[in-house]
Design a protein around this motif. Sequence first.
Motif, short mmCIF file in Angstrom:
data_model
loop_
_atom_site.label_atom_id
_atom_site.label_comp_id
_atom_site.label_asym_id
_atom_site.label_seq_id
_atom_site.Cartn_x
_atom_site.Cartn_y
_atom_site.Cartn_z
N THR A 11 0.85 -1.19 0.00
CA THR A 11 0.00 0.00 0.00
C THR A 11 0.88 1.23 0.00
N GLU A 12 0.52 2.22 -0.85
CA GLU A 12 1.30 3.45 -0.93
C GLU A 12 0.39 4.58 -1.41
N THR A 13 0.71 5.79 -0.99
CA THR A 13 -0.04 6.97 -1.40
C THR A 13 0.72 7.68 -2.52
N PHE A 14 0.04 8.00 -3.60
CA PHE A 14 0.63 8.65 -4.77
C PHE A 14 -0.09 9.94 -5.07
N ASN A 15 0.59 10.85 -5.71
CA ASN A 15 -0.06 12.07 -6.21
C ASN A 15 -0.92 11.69 -7.40
N VAL A 16 -2.09 12.32 -7.51
CA VAL A 16 -3.00 11.95 -8.58
C VAL A 16 -2.44 12.30 -9.95
N LYS A 17 -1.43 13.18 -9.98
CA LYS A 17 -0.83 13.56 -11.26
C LYS A 17 0.25 12.57 -11.71
N GLU A 18 0.69 11.69 -10.81
CA GLU A 18 1.72 10.72 -11.18
C GLU A 18 1.16 9.69 -12.16
N GLN A 19 2.05 9.18 -12.99
CA GLN A 19 1.65 8.19 -14.00
C GLN A 19 1.57 6.79 -13.38
N LEU A 20 0.88 5.91 -14.10
CA LEU A 20 0.76 4.52 -13.63
C LEU A 20 2.12 3.83 -13.60
N SER A 21 3.08 4.31 -14.42
CA SER A 21 4.43 3.70 -14.42
C SER A 21 5.11 3.88 -13.07
N PHE B 20 -12.49 -4.56 -10.52
CA PHE B 20 -13.80 -3.90 -10.53
C PHE B 20 -13.60 -2.43 -10.90
N PRO B 21 -13.85 -2.06 -12.12
CA PRO B 21 -14.15 -2.94 -13.28
C PRO B 21 -12.89 -3.66 -13.75
N ARG B 22 -13.10 -4.79 -14.43
CA ARG B 22 -11.95 -5.58 -14.89
C ARG B 22 -11.29 -4.87 -16.08
N LYS B 23 -10.02 -4.53 -15.90
CA LYS B 23 -9.28 -3.84 -16.96
C LYS B 23 -7.81 -4.20 -16.85
N LEU B 24 -7.26 -4.69 -17.96
CA LEU B 24 -5.84 -4.97 -18.06
C LEU B 24 -5.17 -3.80 -18.76
N TYR B 25 -4.29 -3.13 -18.07
CA TYR B 25 -3.70 -1.91 -18.60
C TYR B 25 -2.71 -2.24 -19.72
N ALA B 26 -2.87 -1.52 -20.81
CA ALA B 26 -1.96 -1.68 -21.95
C ALA B 26 -0.71 -0.83 -21.72
N GLU B 27 0.23 -0.94 -22.64
CA GLU B 27 1.52 -0.27 -22.47
C GLU B 27 1.34 1.25 -22.49
N GLU B 28 0.42 1.76 -23.31
CA GLU B 28 0.24 3.21 -23.38
C GLU B 28 -0.44 3.76 -22.12
N ASP B 29 -1.14 2.89 -21.32
CA ASP B 29 -1.81 3.35 -20.12
C ASP B 29 -0.82 3.74 -19.03
N TYR B 30 0.43 3.19 -19.10
CA TYR B 30 1.41 3.47 -18.06
C TYR B 30 1.92 4.91 -18.14
N GLU B 31 1.64 5.61 -19.24
CA GLU B 31 2.06 7.00 -19.38
C GLU B 31 0.94 7.96 -18.95
N LYS B 32 -0.19 7.44 -18.55
CA LYS B 32 -1.33 8.30 -18.18
C LYS B 32 -1.34 8.55 -16.67
N PRO B 33 -1.81 9.73 -16.21
CA PRO B 33 -1.91 10.02 -14.77
C PRO B 33 -2.94 9.11 -14.11
N LEU B 34 -2.80 8.96 -12.81
CA LEU B 34 -3.71 8.08 -12.06
C LEU B 34 -5.13 8.62 -12.06
#
Length: 339
Positions: free
Chosen positions: A275-285, A307-321
């Motif tokens: 468990t960790e707290t992140f800034n909402v602007k940080e990326q999924l990477s 919930f909902p079921r979603k497998l993150y693609a490679e481009e999702d890791y560059e998006k903010p949380l």
Amino acid sequence: MSDVQTLVDMGFPRERVEYALQVTGSKGVEPAMEWLLAHIDEEIPSAGLREAAGGEAAAAPSASGDESAPAPSSSSGGGGAEGGTGEKSGESTVAKSLKCDDCGKVLKDHSEVEYHAAKTGHSNFSESTEEKKPLTEEEKRLQLAVIEEKLKQKRIEREEREKVDALERERNRIRSGKDMTEAKRRMEEIEMKKIVDQRKREKEEEKVARDRVRAQIEADKAARKARENKETPNKEPAPSVSSTTVSSPTGVKSPPRDYTETRIQVRLQDGSTLTETFNVKEQLSAVRVFIQVKTGIETPFSLMTTFPRKLYAEEDYEKPLEVLGLVPSAVITMTKTAA
């Protein structure tokens, strides 16, 4: 059967047999064998010297004939007694052999002189009345026994040399094989060392990258805490609602909050959680790097939500949380990367 073949069958080398027959004037097996036995330790001359020896041997009879020509005239010129005396004197002075003045060896004819000169380098020869005696039967047997013994010894020496040569060839073959094996082993060691060094460099680079990300995370945390400390004194206390205040009607929604942080819980493959707290602007990477730092996992992996079921693609890791809807909290599951 020819004289050459007869002597060869007796164990004499063909080259020496031919030379012996030439020296003895091809008078048969016995004279040639006597010469071979008498000169067993001597080397025979080359082909050119043999031809020269043959020419001188052919010229020798004519020379001796010319020397003996005056003998009859001397006997006819004097009386019977004087003729007899002269004849005896002529017989006593006839040269029966040639002698080497350097070593005293008695030689039978010019062929032997040529051979002796070529072998020893002696050059002083003179005529001699001493006759070179032929070998007796006993001497011939002894010489033949010596020849057989020498031939046997040479055969043994040749066999020993062949064994030594074969052993040396085998050693060279083994040594060559060992050298090739050693060279191959050294090349493999060099290649393995290169691979190990490359892997070591990669690990060091990965460690530096993880340390840099960890430092960045710590810096972000420190910055968030500093911002929180600044914002806390400026917050005004919420006005208290008196008992007489009319409560808001049921069904009216409060306006959405503007979140700056989100709490992420990660379920690892072994069932444990982080468990960790992140800034909402940080990326999924950043979440993925956090997992790598905490677990030390180097193999690739993916992240998903149930919930909902979603497998993150490679481009999702560059998006903010906050864009991915992982605010104000979320549960992310770690899973294997699809092949």
